[in-house]
Design a protein around this motif. Structure first.
Motif, PDB file in Angstrom:
ATOM      1  N   LEU A 209       0.813  -1.309   0.043  1.00 58.33           N
ATOM      2  CA  LEU A 209      -0.027   0.168   0.182  1.00 58.33           C
ATOM      3  C   LEU A 209       0.948   1.183  -0.049  1.00 58.33           C
ATOM      4  N   ALA A 210       1.965   1.198   0.763  1.00 59.23           N
ATOM      5  CA  ALA A 210       2.999   2.261   0.790  1.00 59.23           C
ATOM      6  C   ALA A 210       3.505   2.640  -0.475  1.00 59.23           C
ATOM      7  N   GLU A 211       3.590   1.589  -1.417  1.00 54.99           N
ATOM      8  CA  GLU A 211       4.158   1.939  -2.856  1.00 54.99           C
ATOM      9  C   GLU A 211       3.260   2.400  -3.859  1.00 54.99           C
ATOM     10  N   MET A 212       1.905   2.363  -3.678  1.00 52.30           N
ATOM     11  CA  MET A 212       0.920   2.871  -4.420  1.00 52.30           C
ATOM     12  C   MET A 212       0.779   4.361  -4.698  1.00 52.30           C
ATOM     13  N   GLU A 213       0.232   4.692  -5.868  1.00 52.24           N
ATOM     14  CA  GLU A 213      -0.062   6.088  -5.867  1.00 52.24           C
ATOM     15  C   GLU A 213      -1.265   6.335  -5.084  1.00 52.24           C
ATOM     16  N   VAL A 214      -1.419   7.611  -4.816  1.00 47.81           N
ATOM     17  CA  VAL A 214      -2.502   8.286  -4.057  1.00 47.81           C
ATOM     18  C   VAL A 214      -3.989   7.924  -4.747  1.00 47.81           C
TER      19      VAL A 214
END
Length: 229
Positions: A209-214
């Motif tokens: 999730l931390a690597e996903m775009e907003v």
């Protein structure tokens, strides 16, 4: 001798003394002898004494090696409030010195070319010959840390650019120590959660999730709300 040259020499002399004091401080706190330092670098104890007195020029790879020996972060030598992290049973590290000199030299050459500077221009900055700069860039001669600092400033890059961040064994070990230091600063309940085997999957999801775009995260959140309601 010009006024600029005199100022540069005084500045270099002062930096060598400061680094020497920090070096001795780190060595004494680590309970290491000058002989142990000399053995790690493959030099004489007298040269270690000269380093600590600011009477000899030490290179960045040598500082990194001693930082490893002292179990302290390399930036201890230009950030005086750095913590010393104890870690026993460190493996031998003298065999990486030659490689580190070459890597630092290559990084210097790359930075010089990207800045559009000539070896002659860098040589004039530190009062050296073109041949010395060439030797520095090809790892054939250790670069004194005080000169590397000046060169880094002239090339508009931080001295940390030359650190063995993740390029070799010293960098990996220093990185592991930094991770351990940060982990120890976490609240006990978070440390217990992170180290519990059953929570590994939750942590893996959090990392993805931390690597996903907003926008992608927002879409997932909206989807969860639709399911919930």
């Amino acid at each position: 001798m010009t006024e600029t040259t005199v100022h540069t020499e005084e500045r270099l002399r002062l930096r060598k003394r400061i680094i020497g004091v920090l070096l001795r401080n780190a060595r004494e706190r680590a309970n290491k002898t000058k002989q142990e330092c000399a053995d790690a670098l493959g030099v004489s104890p007298d040269l270690i004494a000269d380093y600590e007195a600011g009477e000899a020029e030490i290179s960045l790879p040598e500082l990194e090696t001693l930082a490893f020996l002292f179990n302290c972060p390399p930036d201890h030598f230009w950030r005086q409030d750095a913590d010393l992290i104890p870690e026993p049973d460190s493996p031998p590290i003298s065999d990486v010195l030659t490689l580190r000199h070459r890597i630092v030299g290559a990084l210097l050459r790359q930075a010089r070319l990207e800045a559009g500077k000539t070896q002659k221009e860098l040589a004039a900055l530190i009062g050296r010959s073109d041949k010395v700069i060439s030797d520095y860039e090809y790892g054939e001669r250790p670069i004194p840390i005080v000169e590397l600092e000046l060169l880094a400033q002239a090339l508009h890059i931080p001295i940390e650019h030359f650190l063995d961040a993740q390029r070799g064994p010293l960098g990996r070990i220093h990185r592991e120590r930094e991770i351990n230091r940060r982990f120890e600063q976490l609240p006990i309940e978070i440390r217990e959660f992170v180290t519990h085997p059953l929570n590994v999957k939750y942590l893996e999801v959090a990392m993805r999730l931390a690597e996903m775009e907003v926008d992608r995260l927002r879409s997932i959140a909206e989807g969860l709300l639709d399911i919930t309601y």
